[in-house]
Design an enzyme around this catalytic site. Structure first.
Site, short mmCIF file in Angstrom:
data_model
loop_
_atom_site.label_atom_id
_atom_site.label_comp_id
_atom_site.label_asym_id
_atom_site.label_seq_id
_atom_site.Cartn_x
_atom_site.Cartn_y
_atom_site.Cartn_z
N LYS A 1 0.82 -1.21 0.00
CA LYS A 1 0.00 0.00 0.00
C LYS A 1 0.85 1.26 0.00
O LYS A 1 2.05 1.24 0.30
CB LYS A 1 -0.96 -0.03 1.19
CG LYS A 1 -2.08 -1.04 0.99
CD LYS A 1 -3.15 -0.96 2.05
CE LYS A 1 -4.31 -1.90 1.71
NZ LYS A 1 -5.37 -1.89 2.73
N ARG B 1 -3.43 -10.16 4.87
CA ARG B 1 -3.82 -10.26 3.46
C ARG B 1 -2.65 -9.75 2.62
O ARG B 1 -2.28 -8.58 2.72
CB ARG B 1 -5.09 -9.44 3.22
CG ARG B 1 -5.63 -9.48 1.79
CD ARG B 1 -6.93 -8.67 1.71
NE ARG B 1 -7.48 -8.71 0.36
CZ ARG B 1 -7.15 -7.85 -0.61
NH1 ARG B 1 -6.25 -6.89 -0.37
NH2 ARG B 1 -7.69 -7.96 -1.81
#
Length: 286
Positions: A221, A256
């Site tokens: 991210k 995840r």
């Protein structure tokens, strides 16, 4: 259900330590690997490689939820995820569908998904009904706003209190409505600044100390890009490992990730050093 035990209420899967959920984007525009697994054969090959590398669950997504992403029609999203789920349904891996549309969730559950991973946190009563009617577990994530606008101007009075309070109250609400079990996800990068994300990562013990297992998804991210000055998303796996190992040490039950093999290896070494932490149940009648 792979690894499941049948109970009077349905199937239940339990685990100790921090499990790995592998990301399978069957989209042309996901922020890190858009288009690489859009074809069925490529998607299946990647899913099986992640399974063989130790993924506990595969999360199949047919719509990008990156900041600024445009919505995809439900029928297009269904056409992307359903063939993959059907092909993997008989194989020894748990399956999740990453969607915020109730009609996509219903189609995915019928195709073999065990869990609904809803980035909107099951705000839509129709999504709650879809999970409850199927007896399917769900991941409740916190997102301020919606993908197209969530990063425009995120604001909180007390980010930990607001995010954790929302997740707990939402978990209680959806379980009271018939959803058998839930994971909680603080939603890193979904309507949060770098400072908000760091505050939530530091506050994980407050969330993991509750009755619900916690999922953390920091993989590749923008937070990592800004902290470590890595502009290319696909080059952020080392930072992803650092954040996810921190999450596991703070009691996260699942992470995840894109780089499954690297995470499985790192988490096994960490478990040997520190002992396992985090545990979670997943219930479904599938």
């Amino acid at each position: 259900m792979p690894g499941g035990v049948r109970t009077p209420e349905g199937w239940e899967v339990t685990w100790t330590g921090c499990a790995v959920m592998g990301i399978l984007n069957v989209t042309p525009d996901s922020f890190s690997d858009g288009g690489r697994h859009a074809g069925l054969e490529a998607a299946l090959a990647h899913a099986r490689a992640m399974r063989d590398a130790g993924a506990f669950m595969i999360d199949v997504g047919g719509e990008s939820t990156r900041p600024g992403a445009d919505p995809v029609p439900a029928d297009v999203e269904i056409d992307r995820v359903r063939p993959v789920l059907r092909a993997l349904a008989g194989e020894s891996v748990l399956l999740s569908v990453d969607t915020l549309k109730p009609e996509v969730a219903r189609a995915a559950l019928e195709a073999g998904a065990h869990l609904v991973n809803d980035v909107s946190g099951l705000r839509d009563p129709a999504m709650v009904a879809a999970c409850a009617e199927a007896g399917a577990a769900a991941c409740v994530m916190h997102m301020q706003g919606e993908p197209r606008t969530m990063q425009h101007a995120p604001h909180y009075g007390d980010v930990m209190a607001e995010v954790h309070g929302y997740l707990r109250s939402q978990a209680q609400r959806v379980q009271a409505a018939g959803v058998p079990s839930v994971l909680l996800d603080p939603g890193l990068g979904f309507g949060k600044t770098v400072e908000h994300n760091l505050a939530l990562l530091r506050a994980l013990p407050d969330l993991t100390d509750g009755q619900w297992p916690v999922l953390v998804g920091a993989s590749r991210k923008g937070l990592i890009g800004r902290l470590a000055d890595v502009p290319v998303a696909s080059e952020r796996d080392p930072g992803s490992l650092a954040l996810h190992l921190h999450a596991a040490r703070q009691g996260a039950a699942m992470v995840r990730v894109h780089a499954v093999a690297a995470h499985v290896q790192a988490l096994r070494v960490q478990a040997a050093l520190n002992g396992t932490n985090g545990a979670g149940p997943l219930q479904s009648p599938a």
